[in-house]
Design a protein around this motif. Structure first.
Motif, short mmCIF file in Angstrom:
data_model
loop_
_atom_site.label_atom_id
_atom_site.label_comp_id
_atom_site.label_asym_id
_atom_site.label_seq_id
_atom_site.Cartn_x
_atom_site.Cartn_y
_atom_site.Cartn_z
N ARG A 102 0.83 -1.20 0.00
CA ARG A 102 0.00 0.00 0.00
C ARG A 102 0.87 1.25 0.00
O ARG A 102 0.62 2.21 -0.73
CB ARG A 102 -0.93 -0.03 1.22
N LEU A 105 2.35 1.88 -3.44
CA LEU A 105 1.36 2.43 -4.37
C LEU A 105 1.08 3.89 -4.07
O LEU A 105 0.94 4.71 -4.99
CB LEU A 105 0.06 1.62 -4.28
N ALA A 106 0.99 4.25 -2.79
CA ALA A 106 0.77 5.65 -2.44
C ALA A 106 1.94 6.51 -2.92
O ALA A 106 1.74 7.61 -3.46
CB ALA A 106 0.59 5.79 -0.93
N VAL A 109 1.55 6.93 -6.70
CA VAL A 109 0.48 7.84 -7.08
C VAL A 109 0.88 9.29 -6.81
O VAL A 109 0.66 10.19 -7.62
CB VAL A 109 -0.82 7.48 -6.34
N ARG A 131 -7.39 8.84 -6.54
CA ARG A 131 -6.61 7.61 -6.65
C ARG A 131 -5.86 7.34 -5.35
O ARG A 131 -5.72 6.20 -4.93
CB ARG A 131 -5.62 7.72 -7.81
N LEU A 132 -5.37 8.41 -4.72
CA LEU A 132 -4.60 8.23 -3.49
C LEU A 132 -5.49 7.80 -2.34
O LEU A 132 -5.17 6.86 -1.62
CB LEU A 132 -3.88 9.54 -3.13
N GLN A 135 -8.66 4.69 -4.43
CA GLN A 135 -8.23 3.54 -5.20
C GLN A 135 -7.09 2.78 -4.53
O GLN A 135 -7.05 1.55 -4.57
CB GLN A 135 -7.84 3.97 -6.61
N VAL A 136 -6.16 3.50 -3.92
CA VAL A 136 -5.07 2.80 -3.23
C VAL A 136 -5.61 1.98 -2.07
O VAL A 136 -5.17 0.85 -1.84
CB VAL A 136 -4.01 3.82 -2.74
N GLU A 137 -6.58 2.52 -1.35
CA GLU A 137 -7.17 1.76 -0.25
C GLU A 137 -7.97 0.56 -0.76
O GLU A 137 -8.01 -0.50 -0.12
CB GLU A 137 -8.06 2.68 0.60
N ARG A 140 -5.40 -2.00 -1.52
CA ARG A 140 -4.87 -2.56 -0.27
C ARG A 140 -5.82 -3.58 0.32
O ARG A 140 -5.43 -4.71 0.67
CB ARG A 140 -4.63 -1.44 0.73
N LEU A 320 -6.05 -1.68 -9.73
CA LEU A 320 -4.60 -1.62 -9.87
C LEU A 320 -4.20 -1.33 -11.30
O LEU A 320 -3.19 -0.65 -11.55
CB LEU A 320 -3.98 -2.93 -9.39
N ILE A 323 -4.23 2.41 -11.60
CA ILE A 323 -3.11 3.04 -10.91
C ILE A 323 -1.82 2.85 -11.71
O ILE A 323 -1.03 3.79 -11.88
CB ILE A 323 -2.96 2.47 -9.49
#
Length: 601
Positions: A102, A105-106, A109, A131-132, A135-137, A140, A320, A323
């Protein structure tokens, strides 16, 4: 986002997701090993349940030996306790795999959003924030869920099949055949599920964008009499989204078929075949144990796998994909190079900084912030940049540091073009301290070592002493104290960021109003410490006193830039005379016979 043709391109396919997932798992082999170890212990009841029940029936209750039967059931209870105790270890090991993913990815982004904002000059958009934060959550949570259901199915299925083989190989064969058939049906339908889930997400985003645009421009719509056209456009998006949702709902039938075939069929087969199995020497306890294996192990594990992969797994793949498409691999936040990897001082054969014929504007029709601007700094030189707000001082700092690309021209640091090197190499050439200092949760030592990981405690304390930060360190509780960014003042955050940058091995330091929240006395200490630091210094001045400490001064005021030492610039720039005059208490009058300003530097 609307459904543009590019969205179905090669970078949208699950291959990129599989590669990224594989890379993540390979990078965490040790954590996965711990997860497998705890999962083995957790799967102990699934391995022993049917076998122990069979022994309790055959050797205990059917043989009128109730004590023996209860002893076998007691062993099963003990296995259940061991499995329950291992569950805590499973979740701890799962967090060690999921949380770093996670964070990566953060980072990706954020880097992608910053790169898009600085290259386009438009600032970060709401899509990047979405997205931050969302979508990242989603990735995750779905990644963690996928690991759990796949891990759970593998360990439960293997344990149950091993137990069935131990009971009776014939029974294991009867159970394995429909189980594999159910899995085959589900796997065969996965590609279609991904396609429909992707369409569902894309049509939902298109509907949101169309509705938002219509609502934001409702006055113009009414003024132009375009209500019917706009409503029809939104209605088309609604219909497309509804059709995609119905298609996704229909795919649940395939999941139900997989569960029925692989989970319920083995139970029916065992019940119907029980007389035939007993006639061939399989004991009643073995048949009952097989039913236990299927009903408490295989069937729940298969249901969790199908529902988890068919739900969260599809969201994982589609989210994903987006992202990865919008934040390419080179958008990851580069980690600072080790202290011995970056240059510590500018090469004697190259200027510390060379800016050649630089032109930059925010947008193709905007007024240029800089036009045909050139500047050369020698190694060890100290430059102060002054001027009114909006004149381009921070823009110059961003161009020099490589955060923004010029419309034309070039920037070289120690002979290296900033536009032709990787982000990691660029971090070894220059360090930029912005006005809003970045401090992260962690120890004070970790914050200070971020750009120089090999610095020992003595070096950290010496840096704090040199920049006047020792009092702050003592107040926080020393280098091992935990830093809470929200508990610090803006000036305290600037002090930590300044010490971190002072320790960095980069030969060029750029302070972009980095001391504006410090009092004048502390600002003087910080700037003098940077002036004595090995390397070259550029200060985007917040106070005019910064210019008096510099070797040269650059004045940016919207006209031709003026460059020289304090006396030269005072004689040539009316803006500088005004700044100095107001600092002294009254506007300064120009020296007799001196021009207001001259040509560009």
């Amino acid at each position: 986002m609307t459904g543009s043709p590019t969205e179905d391109g090669p970078d949208q396919r699950p291959a990129g997701v599989l590669a990224e997932t594989g890379r993540t798992l390979r990078a965490r082999r040790r954590e996965l090993g711990r997860l497998a170890g705890w999962s083995t212990a957790e799967a102990l009841p699934a391995l022993l349940s049917g076998y122990l029940v069979a022994r309790a029936v055959d050797q205990g209750f059917l043989a009128n030996r109730f004590g023996t039967g209860l002893a076998w059931l007691g062993a099963l209870a003990l296995a259940v306790l061991v499995g329950a105790a291992a569950t805590g270890g499973v979740y701890r090991a799962l967090g060690a795999v999921v949380e770093p993913f996670r964070d990566e990815l953060a980072d990706r982004v954020v880097r992608g959003a910053l790169r898009a904002a600085t290259t386009s000059g438009t600032g970060p958009g709401s899509a990047a924030v979405a997205r931050l934060t969302q979508q990242v959550e989603v990735v995750r949570d779905s990644f963690g869920g996928l690991l759990m259901v796949v891990r759970g199915f593998l360990f439960a299925a293997v344990s149950a099949l091993l137990g069935l083989v131990a009971l009776a190989p014939l029974v294991a064969a009867l159970v394995a055949a429909p189980l594999l058939a159910g899995l085959a049906v589900f796997v065969a339908g996965l590609p279609a599920m991904v396609v429909h889930q992707r369409r569902y997400v894309r049509t939902g985003e298109a509907l949101g964008e169309a509705a938002g645009t219509a609502l934001a421009g409702h006055r113009d719509v009414l003024a132009c009499g375009a209500q019917d056209r706009v409503v029809a456009g939104v209605a088309t998006r609604i219909a497309a989204q509804a059709d995609a949702e119905r298609t996704v709902a229909r795919m649940t039938a395939l999941r139900s078929l997989s569960i029925g075939l692989g989970g319920w069929t083995p139970l029916a087969v065992l019940v119907l075949a029980a007389p035939w199995l007993v006639a061939r020497g399989v004991t009643a306890g073995a048949v009952l144990g097989a039913l236990v294996y299927v009903s408490t192990g295989l069937q729940p594990a298969l249901r969790a796998l199908v529902q988890g992969v068919g739900g969260g797994g599809l969201r994982y793949v589609v989210t994903l994909e987006r992202i990865l498409r919008t934040s390419p691999p080179d958008a990851r936040v580069p980690r600072p190079a080790p202290a011995d990897a970056g240059p510590r001082a500018a090469s004697a054969s190259h200027p510390a900084l060379r800016v050649r014929r630089l032109t930059f504007r925010y947008g193709p029709r905007a007024r240029p912030v800089l036009t045909d601007f050139s500047l050369t700094l020698a190694p060890g030189e100290h430059l102060a940049v002054v001027g009114p707000s909006g004149a381009g001082k921070s823009t110059l700092a961003a161009l020099v540091s490589g955060l923004v690309r010029p419309e034309s021209g070039a920037v070289e640091i120690s002979g290296t073009p900033v536009g032709a090197v990787t982000a990691g190499r660029l971090a070894g050439l220059r360090v930029l301290v912005p006005q809003e200092a970045y401090v992260f949760s962690g120890t004070l030592a970790a914050n200070l070592r971020y750009l120089r990981p090999d610095a020992d405690d003595a070096a950290l304390m010496a840096a704090l002493e040199a920049l006047g930060g020792r009092t702050l360190a003592d107040r926080l509780g020393g280098l091992s104290a935990t830093v809470v960014p929200t508990a610090l003042s803006a000036g305290e955050r600037q002090m930590i960021a300044a010490v971190r940058a002072w320790l960095a091995p980069a030969p060029l330091a750029i302070l972009d109003e980095a001391t504006c929240h410090l009092d004048p006395a502390t600002e003087t200490v910080v700037e003098r410490a940077f002036a004595h630091r090995a390397g070259t210094l550029i200060v985007i001045a917040h106070r005019i006193t910064s210019a008096l400490r510099a070797d040269r001064v650059l004045v940016l005021d919207g006209g031709p830039p003026v460059l020289g030492d304090h006396r030269e610039v005072l004689a040539r720039s009316a803006t500088y005379r005004e700044l100095v005059g107001y600092w002294d208490g009254a506007p300064a009058s120009p020296p007799a016979g001196s021009p207001a300003r001259t040509g560009p530097a």
